[in-house]
Design a protein around this motif. Structure first.
Motif, short mmCIF file in Angstrom:
data_model
loop_
_atom_site.label_atom_id
_atom_site.label_comp_id
_atom_site.label_asym_id
_atom_site.label_seq_id
_atom_site.Cartn_x
_atom_site.Cartn_y
_atom_site.Cartn_z
N GLU A 150 0.66 5.84 11.99
CA GLU A 150 1.20 4.94 10.96
C GLU A 150 1.56 3.60 11.59
O GLU A 150 1.22 2.53 11.04
N ASP B 173 -2.29 9.79 9.17
CA ASP B 173 -1.16 9.32 10.00
C ASP B 173 -0.67 10.38 10.99
O ASP B 173 0.38 10.22 11.59
N ARG C 2 5.56 -1.38 5.54
CA ARG C 2 5.29 0.04 5.30
C ARG C 2 5.01 0.37 3.83
O ARG C 2 4.09 1.11 3.52
N GLY C 3 5.80 -0.17 2.94
CA GLY C 3 5.62 0.15 1.53
C GLY C 3 4.39 -0.47 0.90
O GLY C 3 3.99 -0.10 -0.21
N TRP C 4 3.77 -1.43 1.59
CA TRP C 4 2.63 -2.17 1.03
C TRP C 4 1.29 -1.68 1.56
O TRP C 4 0.27 -1.86 0.90
N LEU D 247 -0.65 1.41 2.60
CA LEU D 247 -0.61 2.87 2.54
C LEU D 247 -1.77 3.48 3.33
O LEU D 247 -2.83 2.88 3.50
N ARG E 219 4.15 13.53 10.16
CA ARG E 219 5.11 13.10 9.13
C ARG E 219 6.32 14.03 9.09
O ARG E 219 7.43 13.60 8.78
#
Length: 218
Positions: free
Chosen positions: A131, A178, A167-169, A171, A109
């Protein structure tokens, strides 16, 4: 080589004959070289030639050892998979690499944040490898363009757009899930476990990009 199209892959609707995948880690001597060469190997497995569909696979490091060879343990891991480790030299991540990439896959990340902080509308096409794997698994391949009809480049671009939208949904079970840990300086056994981790993460990604399943189980 043709001149890069500035701003490609950021939802501008530009069409081109190639799709660039950029793998990013810290030194560009362990994780990103392994990921780059395993991606090429998987593409060759499916397509016979990694450049058949216009997919170009590269790597660089946020603190890249410019001109350095791949770590010996990384090369040994690639040999385990039958992948080509020859002719590799490390690169420091530059703006031009990010500008011309259609998909950036990072080890962690932190790498992802560094790429996005460089600008160039990189946010919508930069993911950690794991991810992206997680998001790709949730995408119905039937919703993507057929590579044999519309070309692999169009399919790959559609896959990136779909993953960015998800991506926002969807997690991660944990932030660490990730990430791919750094094997630098570790024994070959740890390198091999990292190689297996990267290979496992790449399989569904390459299948989704090409529309061609792996020819044999790994």
């Amino acid at each position: 080589m043709t001149a890069p199209e500035t701003g490609r892959g950021i939802g501008t609707g530009l069409t081109g004959t190639s799709f660039r995948i950029l793998h990013v880690s810290t030194g560009n001597v362990c994780r990103s070289p392994i990921t780059e060469r395993l991606t090429r190997h998987a593409l060759t497995d499916r397509l016979g030639d990694p450049f058949t569909g216009g997919l170009i696979v590269e790597s660089a490091g946020t603190w890249g050892h410019e001109g350095a060879p791949m770590e010996a343990n990384a090369a040994a891991v690639l040999a385990d998979f039958g992948a080509d480790a020859s002719g590799f030299t490390g690169r420091e991540l530059l703006d031009e690499h990010v500008i011309t990439a259609d998909l950036v896959l990072t080890a962690t990340r932190d790498h992802r944040a560094q790429v996005i902080s460089m600008g160039h509308s990189a946010g919508l096409r930069t993911f950690t490898l794991k991810e992206f794997t997680r998001l790709v698994r949730a995408i119905d391949p039937a919703t993507l363009p057929d590579a044999s009809q519309e070309g692999m480049v169009e399919r790959a671009r559609a896959l990136v757009r779909a993953a960015a939208a998800l991506r926002g949904w969807l997690l991660a079970p944990s932030p660490e899930a990730d990430e791919v840990n750094d094997p630098y300086g570790a024994p070959i056994t740890f390198f091999r476990s990292i190689g297996d981790e990267i290979n496992t993460a790449l399989e569904p990604v390459v299948t989704a990009l090409t529309g061609v399943p792996a020819p044999h189980p790994h």
